[in-house]
Design an enzyme around this catalytic site. Structure first.
Site, PDB file in Angstrom:
ATOM      1  N   GLY A 294       0.804  -1.304   0.059  1.00  0.00           N
ATOM      2  CA  GLY A 294       0.005   0.087  -0.305  1.00  0.00           C
ATOM      3  C   GLY A 294       0.618   1.302   0.061  1.00  0.00           C
ATOM      4  O   GLY A 294       1.959   1.179  -0.247  1.00  0.00           O
TER       5      GLY A 294
ATOM      6  N   ARG B  22       2.318   3.176   2.393  1.00  0.00           N
ATOM      7  CA  ARG B  22       3.292   3.029   3.075  1.00  0.00           C
ATOM      8  C   ARG B  22       4.435   2.352   2.487  1.00  0.00           C
ATOM      9  O   ARG B  22       5.605   2.649   2.661  1.00  0.00           O
ATOM     10  CB  ARG B  22       2.997   2.552   4.568  1.00  0.00           C
ATOM     11  CG  ARG B  22       4.523   2.807   5.552  1.00  0.00           C
ATOM     12  CD  ARG B  22       4.045   2.110   6.986  1.00  0.00           C
ATOM     13  NE  ARG B  22       5.139   2.584   7.610  1.00  0.00           N
ATOM     14  CZ  ARG B  22       6.228   1.946   7.788  1.00  0.00           C
ATOM     15  NH1 ARG B  22       6.795   0.812   7.220  1.00  0.00           N
ATOM     16  NH2 ARG B  22       7.115   2.568   9.006  1.00  0.00           N
ATOM     17  N   CYS B  23       3.989   1.013   2.055  1.00  0.00           N
ATOM     18  CA  CYS B  23       4.969   0.441   1.373  1.00  0.00           C
ATOM     19  C   CYS B  23       5.671   1.328  -0.056  1.00  0.00           C
ATOM     20  O   CYS B  23       6.778   0.938  -0.329  1.00  0.00           O
ATOM     21  CB  CYS B  23       4.510  -0.970   0.461  1.00  0.00           C
ATOM     22  SG  CYS B  23       3.904  -2.067   2.124  1.00  0.00           S
ATOM     23  N   MET B  24       5.055   2.064  -0.520  1.00  0.00           N
ATOM     24  CA  MET B  24       5.508   2.561  -1.748  1.00  0.00           C
ATOM     25  C   MET B  24       6.397   3.799  -1.579  1.00  0.00           C
ATOM     26  O   MET B  24       6.488   4.747  -2.543  1.00  0.00           O
ATOM     27  CB  MET B  24       4.272   3.152  -2.867  1.00  0.00           C
ATOM     28  CG  MET B  24       3.579   1.715  -3.183  1.00  0.00           C
ATOM     29  SD  MET B  24       2.220   2.171  -4.555  1.00  0.00           S
ATOM     30  CE  MET B  24       1.307   3.370  -3.584  1.00  0.00           C
TER      31      MET B  24
END
Length: 412
Positions: free
Chosen positions: A397, A399-401
């Site tokens: 999501g 945060r991951c990106m």
């Protein structure tokens, strides 16, 4: 610039962030090699790029400086000798010297400009790209042989994992899966040689040569004194302890490292896929990581009697451990999907708990997780939704990106 890296919380107003725009590497995904490259599906490149651009513009419209990994990497390698050194490192880590192929690959990669070369390394090098006259080994002529000299790196748009900003320094991570291990090499070169960072003596709390894996999706900076790190499918207890030792030994501000054990499976890949901070006293959580009474294993690591040891104490309730570590009398855990058995499982799979806080109480989320988003709003959180039909196929999501580089400090 006093400190080119400065992150002392998960929720302080975001000022600078590192992204990677999905590129040709996504189109080099094919069904036969999805598992090898850690994907469940093949995103449609024009749409995933459009969605990622929307994400980047959403951040820029909030006054956030957006840096791109591919641009920083190409700027870093403007020096010809450094460019050669980087190619040698990439080829070695790609194990590309099978039957002597490295020499031809080196010549091929160095024939490009720095920007083109970075794109080529990230997208992967197919065997068909090398002239037939330069092929000298039997395996290179086989039609059914593995098609790549260098594997593509489709996970690169998840910039959170290869490195993590911690205070004024960072961890440059050894990643668990071979498909992602080369990714942190880009950040190693950028930190040491890019003009924005070189010369600032940025502390490296843990480097990518350490034997045990750790990934940024498991590293959450809860305050200027407390870090939570997931013991997960991708992050080992040994790496967490070494990072804690290094932080304590080098007199960083951090006093506690919370090691939070989560189920080691694909759906719960990192701590931030099941737990993120959205305000001073509010967190998202996927209820399935907790037992019936909210019980789970949480270990508090603190400075030991000497610099080679940490004191470790056990807690069995995440909510109580967070209140203790952060000095809060109350806090709220907001369940993904409202805690509904079907909705929470579906929205967690689509990263309903993977929020990116851009200021206290302001988060970026995927639009598809409408139940979780509405619940966040009911708890007073401002929710900024982004498009997600193709981005979500990579199982990560907002945060991951994103890798925060600079956040404002929280007021005490």
């Amino acid at each position: 610039m006093m400190h080119p890296i400065h992150v002392t919380s998960e929720i302080g107003t975001l000022r600078t962030v590192l992204l990677k725009r999905p590129g040709k590497e996504v189109e080099n995904l094919v069904p036969e090699y999805l598992q090898r490259l850690l994907f469940d599906d093949i995103p449609y490149l024009p749409v995933i790029q459009r969605e990622h651009d929307y994400f980047a513009e959403t951040l820029k419209n909030r006054g956030i400086e957006v840096l791109y990994l591919e641009k920083l990497a190409s700027e870093t390698l403007s020096n010809p000798e450094l460019k050669k050194q980087f190619v040698d490192d990439i080829l070695r880590e790609s194990q590309a010297n099978v039957n002597g192929a490295a020499k031809v690959l080196r010549e091929y990669l160095l024939s490009f400009s720095s920007a083109e070369m970075i794109d080529k390394i990230m997208s992967g090098v197919l065997k068909r790209e090398i002239e037939e006259s330069k092929k000298t080994h039997l395996y290179e002529f086989m039609d059914d042989h593995y098609p790549f000299y260098l594997d593509p790196m489709p996970n690169l748009y998840f910039t959170r994992d290869p490195a993590a900003s911690i205070g004024n320094g960072l961890s440059i991570n050894r990643m668990r899966e071979p498909a992602r291990r080369r990714e942190s090499l880009f950040m190693q070169y950028i930190i040491h040689y890019h003009p924005r960072f070189a010369g600032h003596d940025v502390p490296i709390w843990l480097d990518r040569d350490y034997d045990f894996p750790i990934e940024g999706g498991d590293e959450l900076i809860l305050s200027d004194e407390v870090i939570a790190i997931g013991v997960s499918a991708r992050t080992s207890a040994r790496a967490i302890e070494r990072l804690a030792l290094n932080l304590f030994k080098r007199n960083s501000n951090f006093k506690k490292v919370m090691a939070v054990e989560i189920p080691k499976c694909r759906a719960f890949m990192h701590l931030d896929t099941v737990f993120t901070m959205v305000d001073h006293d509010k967190f998202t959580i996927h209820p399935a990581i907790q037992g019936p009474q909210g019980d789970m294993n949480v270990y508090i690591l603190e400075k030991g009697d000497d610099e080679n040891h940490v004191n470790i104490s056990h807690r069995s309730n995440l909510q109580e451990a967070l209140k203790e570590a952060l000095g809060l009398s109350e806090l709220v855990l907001i369940p993904c999907g409202g805690g509904d058995e079907i909705a929470s499982s579906r929205e967690q799979w689509n990263d309903g708990s993977n929020t990116l806080a851009i200021a206290p109480g302001v988060v970026v989320t995927y639009d598809r997780n409408y139940i979780s988003n509405e619940l966040l709003r009911q708890h007073g959180i401002e929710v900024v939704e982004i498009l997600s039909s193709e981005l979500s196929r990579g199982r990560g999501g907002p945060r991951c990106m994103s890798m925060p580089i600079v956040r404002e400090d929280l007021r005490k």
